[in-house]
Structure formats: structure tokens, C-alpha cells
Design a protein around this motif. Structure first.
Motif, PDB file in Angstrom:
ATOM      1  N   THR A 133       0.837  -1.193   0.000  1.00 12.90           N
ATOM      2  CA  THR A 133       0.000   0.000   0.000  1.00 12.90           C
ATOM      3  C   THR A 133       0.876   1.249   0.000  1.00 12.90           C
ATOM      4  O   THR A 133       2.102   1.185   0.155  1.00 12.90           O
ATOM      5  CB  THR A 133      -0.910   0.020   1.234  1.00 12.90           C
ATOM      6  N   TYR A 134       0.227   2.383  -0.152  1.00 15.32           N
ATOM      7  CA  TYR A 134       0.941   3.659  -0.169  1.00 15.32           C
ATOM      8  C   TYR A 134       1.759   3.845   1.108  1.00 15.32           C
ATOM      9  O   TYR A 134       2.954   4.172   1.057  1.00 15.32           O
ATOM     10  CB  TYR A 134      -0.078   4.784  -0.344  1.00 15.32           C
ATOM     11  N   VAL A 190      -1.445   7.679  -3.956  1.00 12.48           N
ATOM     12  CA  VAL A 190      -2.727   7.088  -3.597  1.00 12.48           C
ATOM     13  C   VAL A 190      -3.788   8.076  -4.052  1.00 12.48           C
ATOM     14  O   VAL A 190      -3.663   9.286  -3.835  1.00 12.48           O
ATOM     15  CB  VAL A 190      -2.835   6.798  -2.081  1.00 12.48           C
ATOM     16  N   ASN A 210      -0.368   1.085  -5.194  1.00 10.74           N
ATOM     17  CA  ASN A 210      -1.114  -0.101  -4.764  1.00 10.74           C
ATOM     18  C   ASN A 210      -0.692  -1.373  -5.494  1.00 10.74           C
ATOM     19  O   ASN A 210      -1.515  -2.099  -6.046  1.00 10.74           O
ATOM     20  CB  ASN A 210      -2.621   0.129  -4.942  1.00 10.74           C
ATOM     21  N   ALA A 225      -5.791   5.130  -8.558  1.00  6.47           N
ATOM     22  CA  ALA A 225      -5.491   4.170  -7.499  1.00  6.47           C
ATOM     23  C   ALA A 225      -6.130   4.616  -6.185  1.00  6.47           C
ATOM     24  O   ALA A 225      -5.445   5.001  -5.245  1.00  6.47           O
ATOM     25  CB  ALA A 225      -3.986   4.007  -7.330  1.00  6.47           C
ATOM     26  N   GLU A 227      -7.691   4.708  -2.533  1.00  7.43           N
ATOM     27  CA  GLU A 227      -7.315   3.963  -1.347  1.00  7.43           C
ATOM     28  C   GLU A 227      -8.339   2.861  -1.080  1.00  7.43           C
ATOM     29  O   GLU A 227      -9.537   3.074  -1.177  1.00  7.43           O
ATOM     30  CB  GLU A 227      -7.243   4.907  -0.142  1.00  7.43           C
ATOM     31  N   ASP A 228      -7.846   1.650  -0.774  1.00 12.70           N
ATOM     32  CA  ASP A 228      -8.688   0.478  -0.495  1.00 12.70           C
ATOM     33  C   ASP A 228      -9.496   0.026  -1.705  1.00 12.70           C
ATOM     34  O   ASP A 228     -10.470  -0.723  -1.562  1.00 12.70           O
ATOM     35  CB  ASP A 228      -9.648   0.751   0.673  1.00 12.70           C
TER      36      ASP A 228
END
Length: 374
Positions: A133-134, A190, A210, A225, A227-228
């Protein structure tokens, strides 16, 4: 879980669950797909198209000797590149979506083999999962980073030290080294951002988002991209971009080579990356734009123009390869003015006029037709 309602036939053909159902009649997968079809009866055409494609892939594999040595990752990549060039360079391609007659087999087999080797690579040789992840990425960087966030309601422009610019969408964040020096330029993202990268072949530019890495030498492109999110998208506006899953081994290999490796994208092409299984799907962007330069001022006014010239005009204007059977369509002509319509509306109008059909495959447009009567 995979959203099978919003999947393309070529994506479904390389789905492991779909393959186990169609190829080995796995009872668990069979029950799942029968129930899914009962709940989604409008998707029977999707299932049929994916199955026809998968059947063709299976037939092609049957042509290879059973004692042939396993295909290495490098051989797979080389074969994909070689066959892709064959598709681009062949002068009289012959394609049928469902049926392959002997005299048409050349270009059809080329397209199928591109997907076939991709199938073997993605299903039997999956890349290691990363889950980078970032936050995980930026904590692994030893040099000091500068983070810029966009808490506004509109886009925010960021000017990088090398002359490149980033247009960062709301809620997005980027981090990069304070001096932006060294042999490579690296940005961690992100959210969504549009990049215009200052050309410098001696210092490749990398965007990490990501689990996906985008490598460029100088071009403009968008990375989405959130987040999540379950997917990462890269859409190219100008120049060339290469993308690859961000495993440690792959990143190290790419940094040793100043050339663009991985999957290479050109204008009006995109990829969709799934971090969970490191699958990358290449296609045409939803709204292809006219290329910059003379092609942007091309007129689309046709008066009994041979269809080969029409398709050549579209290819030149949008940079997207159009594959069709020139012999079958030699008597097809077009009289129409298509100046203002987007590309896919142009294709709809052309195909309706000459009773043809088009599909997308590996960022190509595949035209199917039974020919035209004089």
C-alpha cells in the motif's frame, strides 16, 4: 468476489473458476455457474462468447507437442511480443469471431495465441502477491520524502523539480524525494492523478500505486489508485508507458534496464490491474481521443470510400489497430460524414451501414463481416 456482470468475454475466458467449469466440469464450479446463470439470464451471450474463445485457445494448445518443455516466463513474453508484431504487420488479416476456416487461420491464430500464452502465464505462472500500500511503500524508503495532499474540492497542480507536473484529484496524496535526484525519478501515489513527465531517457520516471508500477521516459498519462480500491487503472494520453506488478524482483530488474519493459501502452490504451491476484488486463480507453499533430485535423467525410481506406483513416487518427478481413470486405464502401462523433459511435455507424460487428481484444478493434454486395 469477482463481479462477473461487468466483465468482458476475454477476461472471463481467462478466469480460473470459469475454466474449471468449462474445461474439467468441476462440480463445485458447475453448481456456482448454473446458479449464477439462473440469476443472470441476460448474460448467456457473455458466457457463449467466453466459451467460444476458451475453446479456440484449447484447440490451439492441442497443436503443440505433448512432450514440449514448459514455457518460461521470458519465452512467454517474447512470444507475446512476436505475435503482437505479426498482427500489426500482416497486410491481409482474416478474422472470424467464432469460426476459423483454414484459409483464415493465420491472423486468427495469432490473436488467439496472444491470449493463449497470456492465459498460460496468468493462470499457471502467477506473480507473487505484494500487498504494498501507499503507507507501506513510503515507510520503506530510506531517503527523506515530501508529501503533498489535496484536501480541496478541485484538482491541485504539483510542479516537480525535474519540470514534470502532477494534477492531483481531491483526496489524493503523492510523495517524492526532496531533491528528486539520482538516476531515477520516483513518485508514490494514492488516489487519482494526471502526470505530464518531462522527457529524460537517462532518468526513468516511476509511479508506485497499490502494487502496480508505471515506468515512463517522458509522456502524459493518468493513474487511478483509490485507497482500499480493488483495481488500479493506467490510461495513456501521449507517448509510451510500461506497467508491471510491483514485486521486488520485477522492480529490481526494470531498474537495471533503461528501456520500457512489462506491458507497454500507447495512446488511447489502458490497463486494469487487480492487486489481489496481480492480473493485468489491457484494452482501449472508454473514450479514445484524437492523436496530437496532423491526425487531429483529419476529416471524416467519406463518399463511396473503400472500407480499407476508412479503417486506415481511423487507425491513423486514433492510433488504434483495426483488424479485419480485407478480402471478405473488399466490396464494402462508405458514404457518410463522421466528423463529430466519438470513435465508438463512428464504429457503430460504420458497422450498421455495412452490416458488420466489432469487438475489442487486447487493445485492438476486431471487425467481423460477411461482406457486402455490389
Amino acid at each position: 468476489m469477482q463481479d462477473y456482470r461487468n466483465i468482458e468475454p476475454e477476461e472471463l475466458a481467462i478466469d480460473p473458476s470459469f475454466q474449471r467449469w468449462k474445461l474439467i466440469n468441476d462440480p463445485i464450479e458447475s453448481d456456482f455457474w448454473k446458479n449464477w446463470l439462473a440469476q443472470n439470464p441476460d448474460k448467456e451471450e457473455l458466457i457463449d462468447k467466453a466459451y467460444h474463445l476458451l475453446s479456440t485457445l484449447t484447440e490451439v494448445y492441442a497443436r503443440f507437442p505433448t512432450d514440449q518443455a514448459p514455457v518460461s516466463d521470458r519465452e512467454v513474453k517474447n512470444e507475446i511480443q512476436r505475435l503482437q508484431l505479426s498482427i500489426d504487420e500482416i497486410e491481409k488479416p482474416a478474422v472470424k469471431w467464432y469460426r476459423f476456416t483454414p484459409w483464415q487461420y493465420g491472423i486468427a491464430a495469432g490473436i488467439v495465441l496472444v491470449l493463449g500464452f497470456f492465459l498460460r502465464y496468468m493462470v499457471q505462472q502467477p506473480a507473487p502477491k505484494t500487498g504494498t500500500t501507499y503507507r507501506e511503500l513510503i515507510t520503506q524508503v530510506s531517503k527523506p520524502l515530501l508529501e503533498v495532499a489535496n484536501a480541496n474540492n478541485g484538482p491541485k497542480t504539483i510542479n516537480l523539480p525535474d519540470g514534470s507536473t502532477i494534477v492531483l484529484k481531491p483526496q489524493g496524496r503523492v510523495s517524492y524525494a526532496n531533491d528528486f535526484g539520482g538516476e531515477i525519478r520516483e513518485v508514490y501515489l494514492v488516489g487519482e492523478a494526471f502526470f505530464e513527465v518531462h522527457k529524460d531517457p537517462s532518468r526513468p520516471f516511476y509511479v508506485y500505486a497499490n502494487g502496480l508500477v508505471t515506468k515512463v521516459l517522458g509522456t502524459s498519462f493518468t493513474v487511478q489508485a483509490p485507497e482500499d480500491a480493488s483495481q488500479v487503472k493506467v490510461l495513456v494520453k501521449t507517448g509510451k508507458v510500461s506497467v508491471f506488478a510491483g514485486t521486488q524482483a520485477t522492480v529490481s530488474q526494470q531498474k537495471e534496464d533503461y528501456k520500457l519493459g512489462g506491458i507497454v501502452l500507447t495512446p488511447n490504451q489502458q490497463i486494469v490491474f487487480s492487486p489481489t491476484d496481480t492480473r493485468i488486463i489491457k484494452s482501449v480507453v472508454p473514450k479514445p481521443a484524437m492523436l496530437e499533430g496532423p491526425a487531429k485535423y483529419q476529416l471524416f467525410s467519406f463518399k463511396r470510400t473503400p472500407i480499407a481506406e476508412v479503417f486506415a483513416t481511423l487507425e491513423k487518427s486514433y492510433g488504434i489497430k483495426i483488424v479485419y478481413d480485407e478480402e471478405v470486405m473488399k466490396d464494402c464502401y462508405l458514404t457518410a460524414s463522421l466528423d463529430d462523433e466519438p470513435l465508438f459511435e463512428k464504429l457503430d455507424l460504420i458497422c450498421n451501414t455495412i452490416s458488420a460487428h466489432y469487438e475489442q481484444m487486447d487493445a485492438h478493434i476486431i471487425i467481423t463481416s460477411k461482406g457486402c454486395q455490389l
